[in-house]
Design a protein around this motif. Sequence first.
Motif, PDB file in Angstrom:
ATOM      1  N   LYS A   1       0.841  -1.203   0.000  1.00  0.00           N
ATOM      2  CA  LYS A   1       0.000   0.000   0.000  1.00  0.00           C
ATOM      3  C   LYS A   1       0.868   1.240   0.000  1.00  0.00           C
ATOM      4  O   LYS A   1       0.531   2.254  -0.596  1.00  0.00           O
ATOM      5  N   THR A   2       2.032   1.128   0.669  1.00  0.00           N
ATOM      6  CA  THR A   2       2.949   2.275   0.664  1.00  0.00           C
ATOM      7  C   THR A   2       3.467   2.484  -0.751  1.00  0.00           C
ATOM      8  O   THR A   2       3.601   3.609  -1.213  1.00  0.00           O
ATOM      9  N   TYR A   3       3.711   1.354  -1.432  1.00  0.00           N
ATOM     10  CA  TYR A   3       4.239   1.456  -2.807  1.00  0.00           C
ATOM     11  C   TYR A   3       3.203   2.137  -3.702  1.00  0.00           C
ATOM     12  O   TYR A   3       3.520   3.093  -4.407  1.00  0.00           O
ATOM     13  N   ASN A   4       1.931   1.601  -3.686  1.00  0.00           N
ATOM     14  CA  ASN A   4       0.898   2.227  -4.534  1.00  0.00           C
ATOM     15  C   ASN A   4      -0.486   1.843  -4.009  1.00  0.00           C
ATOM     16  O   ASN A   4      -1.076   0.831  -4.399  1.00  0.00           O
ATOM     17  N   ASP A   5      -0.997   2.677  -3.131  1.00  0.00           N
ATOM     18  CA  ASP A   5      -2.268   2.377  -2.480  1.00  0.00           C
ATOM     19  C   ASP A   5      -3.414   2.315  -3.494  1.00  0.00           C
ATOM     20  O   ASP A   5      -4.268   1.413  -3.463  1.00  0.00           O
ATOM     21  N   ASP A   6      -3.412   3.279  -4.454  1.00  0.00           N
ATOM     22  CA  ASP A   6      -4.498   3.328  -5.451  1.00  0.00           C
ATOM     23  C   ASP A   6      -4.543   2.058  -6.282  1.00  0.00           C
ATOM     24  O   ASP A   6      -5.605   1.496  -6.548  1.00  0.00           O
ATOM     25  N   LEU A   7      -3.334   1.622  -6.688  1.00  0.00           N
ATOM     26  CA  LEU A   7      -3.260   0.426  -7.542  1.00  0.00           C
ATOM     27  C   LEU A   7      -3.840  -0.777  -6.786  1.00  0.00           C
ATOM     28  O   LEU A   7      -4.618  -1.561  -7.352  1.00  0.00           O
ATOM     29  N   CYS A   8      -3.433  -0.908  -5.494  1.00  0.00           N
ATOM     30  CA  CYS A   8      -3.933  -2.037  -4.691  1.00  0.00           C
ATOM     31  C   CYS A   8      -5.446  -1.995  -4.617  1.00  0.00           C
ATOM     32  O   CYS A   8      -6.141  -2.997  -4.834  1.00  0.00           O
ATOM     33  N   TYR A   9      -6.000  -0.812  -4.351  1.00  0.00           N
ATOM     34  CA  TYR A   9      -7.444  -0.685  -4.214  1.00  0.00           C
ATOM     35  C   TYR A   9      -8.144  -1.042  -5.535  1.00  0.00           C
ATOM     36  O   TYR A   9      -9.150  -1.765  -5.579  1.00  0.00           O
ATOM     37  N   GLN A  10      -7.526  -0.512  -6.619  1.00  0.00           N
ATOM     38  CA  GLN A  10      -8.089  -0.755  -7.958  1.00  0.00           C
ATOM     39  C   GLN A  10      -8.177  -2.251  -8.255  1.00  0.00           C
ATOM     40  O   GLN A  10      -9.201  -2.768  -8.692  1.00  0.00           O
ATOM     41  N   ILE A  11      -7.042  -2.968  -7.977  1.00  0.00           N
ATOM     42  CA  ILE A  11      -7.003  -4.409  -8.279  1.00  0.00           C
ATOM     43  C   ILE A  11      -8.043  -5.165  -7.448  1.00  0.00           C
ATOM     44  O   ILE A  11      -8.791  -5.993  -7.974  1.00  0.00           O
ATOM     45  N   LEU A  12      -8.133  -4.794  -6.167  1.00  0.00           N
ATOM     46  CA  LEU A  12      -9.114  -5.483  -5.290  1.00  0.00           C
ATOM     47  C   LEU A  12     -10.548  -5.296  -5.801  1.00  0.00           C
ATOM     48  O   LEU A  12     -11.318  -6.248  -5.905  1.00  0.00           O
ATOM     49  N   SER A  13     -10.894  -4.015  -6.184  1.00  0.00           N
ATOM     50  CA  SER A  13     -12.286  -3.801  -6.597  1.00  0.00           C
ATOM     51  C   SER A  13     -12.541  -4.412  -7.978  1.00  0.00           C
ATOM     52  O   SER A  13     -13.626  -4.916  -8.236  1.00  0.00           O
ATOM     53  N   ASP A  14     -11.512  -4.427  -8.853  1.00  0.00           N
ATOM     54  CA  ASP A  14     -11.697  -5.068 -10.185  1.00  0.00           C
ATOM     55  C   ASP A  14     -12.027  -6.548 -10.015  1.00  0.00           C
ATOM     56  O   ASP A  14     -12.936  -7.087 -10.656  1.00  0.00           O
ATOM     57  N   ILE A  15     -11.228  -7.216  -9.122  1.00  0.00           N
ATOM     58  CA  ILE A  15     -11.423  -8.661  -8.940  1.00  0.00           C
ATOM     59  C   ILE A  15     -12.802  -8.929  -8.341  1.00  0.00           C
ATOM     60  O   ILE A  15     -13.532  -9.807  -8.789  1.00  0.00           O
TER      61      ILE A  15
END
Length: 474
Positions: free
Chosen positions: A102-116
């Motif tokens: 999340k420190t690396y890229n919080d938005d990306l993590c959130y995006q991947i979780l909601s896409d899946i």
Amino acid sequence: MGYKKIKLSLNTQLILSLVLIIIFLVLSIVISINNIFVKKFDQYIVDANKAEIVTLIESIESSYKNGTWNKGDIDQIGKLAITKCLFIDLYDKNNNLIWGAKTYNDDLCYQILSDIKDNMITVIPSWSGEYTESNYDLNDNNGDKIGYLKVGSYDSPYYLDAEINFLKDINKVIIIIGILMTIIAIIIGVIIAKKISKSLETLSCMAKKMGHGGYKQKLKYNSNIIEIDNLINSINDLSYKLDEQENLRKRLTTDISHELLTPLTSIQTHLEAMIDGIWEANTERLSSVIEEVIRLTNLVNQLRNLSKFDSDKNKLNLSKVNLANLLKNIIYNNQGNAFEKNINIGFEVEDISVYLDKDKMSQVIVNLLSNAIRYTPSNGNIHIQGYKKGDTIKIHFKDDGIGILEKDLKYIFERFYRVDESRSKNTGGIGVGLTIVKSIVDLHDGSIEVKSKINNGSEFIITLPNLENKVNHL
Ligand code: ADP
């Protein structure tokens, strides 16, 4: 309120039922295959995820050398894990964060979780994965703790894009197979239904023709359905039998009218000639007229006997009778004609008692005996046998007379059947003697068979069961 039954043709009913059954079967097969496949696939995903986490831990442990982490490697490993929906936080043994997803890229993590989550809900609407985190200890080669790894992901099996595409492809294949199976099964169902209904249509057509008197035709239709084939054979048999009966009926009408007409014409000519004064009404002429009247009376009597027998044919008056005595008496009363023709009557009957209807069985014996005398030429032989065999009684009437042609044998028990009309005319019979014999024997639950060879003689064999029980039940 009465409801009207909807009538559908057999063809439509068969096709409808077959199609419904087929659709039901195909749907059940498709749904079962799909369920089994999804379950197996989920299991595969869970196993793959566990293996992925083990590989992740091993890679991170191997990036720790000489007390320091290889930051470049860890960065690579962490980014790769994010693409697989595994979010790692790496801590050293002093709880300092070395690398965090999340420190690396919080938005990306959130995006991947909601896409899946969105993808999973489109594939499995009831999918309810929750985000959870688990901690795993990290050790160096010596087994000393070097830190720990927090791995966050969904707690239910989830699919990545490639897996969803694979699942969609598989579903497509199953649906195509299902549709193909339905089409093939419907075609086969229609062919079978048509085949069955066509044979029944042909049969109903034939029955209609028979109703209009077309008995002679034979249905030349072969079906590979045993029941239909049996039905065709039965209808052919029925048509054959009806044809036979129709011929017998025609023959009877001609016979009766002929038999009645001959003496009547003769009487009429004689009387007219006498009235016109051509012939003198002397005793000889009047006797010949009386002879014709007697012949007519005989004929009408036989017809009356037959109808009387028809009306009380179900009544059996059973009593215990000595077989030898019964036969002896009847032979004694009927041997006049045998004497005239010098026919020898052999007698070999056991002294046994049997249960039978004395009057009716006497009629049987009279008919068989008089036939034997009638159809045996002068100086011939008749042999009568009676004996017990097991639980049954056998009575044989054997003669060495003119015999019966094989083609006539199956008809002689038919009503009004006479083998040779011109030959039988002199005998005064109208072809009912054996019909009565058979009916009486049948009434006694017995059977009658005939063996005969033309010019060699005939043998009629009666088999009677023991009717003692029947008497006791009366
Ligand atoms: P009918 O009343 O004319 O005698 P039956 O029913 O007794 O008729 O017999 C039917 C046919 O069977 C007759 O036409 C006769 O030719 C034949 N038949 C019966 N008994 C004998 C026999 N013992 N020998 C040869 N022919 C026989």
